[in-house]
Design an enzyme around this catalytic site. Structure first.
Site: not given
Ligand code: NDP
Ligand code: 2IT
Length: 448
Positions: A129, A169
């Site tokens: 991430k 995201d």
């Protein structure tokens, strides 16, 4: 049980000492430790190899400066991050978040969850991430482009189609992926599938924009099936009004449910007649093109708008949190349950606090945690990687059929590892089901 409690407490004391102040990371690890430690005690090969301790430590963390110049000519500096969490079953894979609240602890919680989520998809992807504390709100397209170019000017040396494949995201959608891809291609002089969520003319997969919201809806439908029920005729509350919320709204409506709320960080709208296709098109244009506030929906359609509030007091059968972490606290969870809500399918990552989850499990409602319910997004990212490797693109129908099958498979894995008498504990199912494949791969690959 008391014995496990001590083991969990000792494990967490160590995590907290090694990762001070990273409260969201502690929260995500604790949830997993509570369900995994009893399982690991029964499977000592994982204990001896310290698999749980190893998966809680990122393989690599990259932190960097992102200097850029705004439209006024002023120099701006943001922080950039990429957490390369685990590569046991495939290259690092996971999104990028651009939001002013982004910090190391938030990205580590997201990367940690991503490892188990990606394993659940049945596809060969490790977990990662990244992101920045950059706030895209109020920035011009040119500012966003210059920021993305500066971000990629550092990140490009750490990623690659067989190494680490970022995606979107919060705050990172098609526009940002385009700017990031353009800069990567320019720096490397290579056209590769280094990012997913690309435009469909340049390597993107059909259904990737829809995948997370569609997948979370398919997961809700699978959970309902275990009680001989379906979404048809159900009243559904959804939070958020971004990518995930929009396509969850679309799919719930297609399957015969009625979505009555949407929200953003300013407040929520309540439309008791339901957000049909035409109203959703308005909301999508409002959020994706005009980049306005959801309150404008209430002005347009003459429905209620509740400033500064979340939608969990609205009576519903099904709740789908699709905005951000910790957006349902224990009081809100109890309010949902008291009002008759019996399905929670999480489009967002970790939207429910730890005690909200306890309330769901105590009430024995159908609770699908994010790492299972929202895995459709990264699953279709995995399918985008496959299509890029094949240099082919599949039709909408083909990708949607694969997504549906993957969500059914994830549900099956949860049932396999989470069934406890006549109750399916999807938290336990997702955590153990996601863990086993990663843990076995780590055992096979030695102490690395
Ligand atoms: P978007 O940026 O498209 O939309 C985010 C939405 O959530 C916006 O409506 C935003 O409101 C709201 N929001 C964001 N932060 C907050 C906050 N702190 N408080 C209240 N509302 C907030 O993001 P996505 O739809 O892509 O992501 C939503 C969630 O889904 C996130 O948790 C993400 O991690 C998760 N997720 C996303 C996937 C994907 O493929 N995109 C895959 C799996 C999970 P505002 O407009 O005011 O900022
Ligand atoms: O949280 C997530 O799973 C995502 N943001 C999607 C990641 C991806 O690589 O598609």
């Amino acid at each position: 049980m008391a014995n496990y409690e001590n083991l969990v407490n000792d494990f967490m004391a160590d995590i907290i000492a090694k990762n001070p102040g990273e409260v969201e990371f502690h929260q995500a690890v604790l949830e997993v430790a509570e369900t995994l430690i009893p399982y690991i005690e029964e499977n000592p090969q994982y204990k001896e190899a310290k698999i749980l301790e190893r998966i809680a430590e990122p393989e690599r963390v990259i932190l960097f400066r992102i200097p850029w110049v705004d439209d006024k000519g002023e120099v701006q500096i943001n922080k950039g991050y990429r957490i390369e969490m685990n590569s046991a079953i495939g290259p690092y894979k996971g999104g990028l978040r651009f939001h002013p609240t982004v910090n190391l602890g938030i990205l580590k919680f997201l990367a940690f969850e991503q490892v188990l989520k990606n394993s659940l998809t049945t596809l060969p992807m490790g977990g990662g991430k990244g992101g920045s504390n950059f706030d895209p709100k109020g920035k011009t397209d040119n500012e966003v482009m210059r920021f993305c170019q500066s971000f990629m000017t550092e990140l490009f040396r750490h990623i690659g189609p067989n190494t680490d494949i970022p995606a979107g995201d919060i705050g990172v959608g098609g526009r940002e992926i385009g700017f990031l891809f353009g800069q990567y291609k320019r720096l490397k002089n290579e056209f590769t599938g280094v990012l997913t969520g690309k435009g469909r003319e340049w390597g993107g997969s059909r259904i990737r924009p829809e995948a997370t919201g569609y997948g979370a809806t398919y997961f809700a439908e699978e959970m309902l099936k275990t009680r001989g029920d379906s979404l048809k005729g159900k009243v559904v509350t959804i939070s958020g009004s971004g990518n995930v919320a929009q396509f969850a709204t679309q799919k719930v409506t297609d399957l015969g449910g009625k979505v009555v709320t949407l929200s953003d960080s300013s407040g929520y709208i309540y439309d008791p007649d339901g957000i049909d296709a035409e109203k959703l098109a308005f909301a999508m244009h409002l959020k994706n093109v005009k980049r306005g506030r959801i309150s404008e929906y209430a002005e347009k359609y003459g429905c209620e708008y509740h400033d500064g509030q979340r939608p969990w007091g609205v009576k519903c059968d099904v709740a789908m949190p699709c905005a951000t972490q910790n957006e349902i606290n224990v009081d809100e969870a109890k309010m949902l349950i008291d009002n008759g809500c019996f399905v929670v399918s999480e489009g967002a990552n970790m939207p429910s606090t730890a005690d909200a989850i306890v309330a769901y499990i105590d009430a024995k409602i159908l609770y699908g945690p994010g790492k299972a319910a929202n895995a459709g997004g990264v699953a279709v990212s995995g399918l985008e990687m496959s299509q890029n490797s094949l240099r082919l693109s599949w039709t909408r129908e083909e990708v949607d059929a694969r997504l549906l099958q993957i969500m059914k498979d994830i549900h099956e894995i949860c049932v396999k590892f989470g069934t406890d008498g006549d109750f399916i504990n999807y938290v336990q199912g997702a955590n153990i089901g996601g863990f086993v494949k990663v843990a076995d791969a780590m055992l096979a690959q030695g102490i690395v």
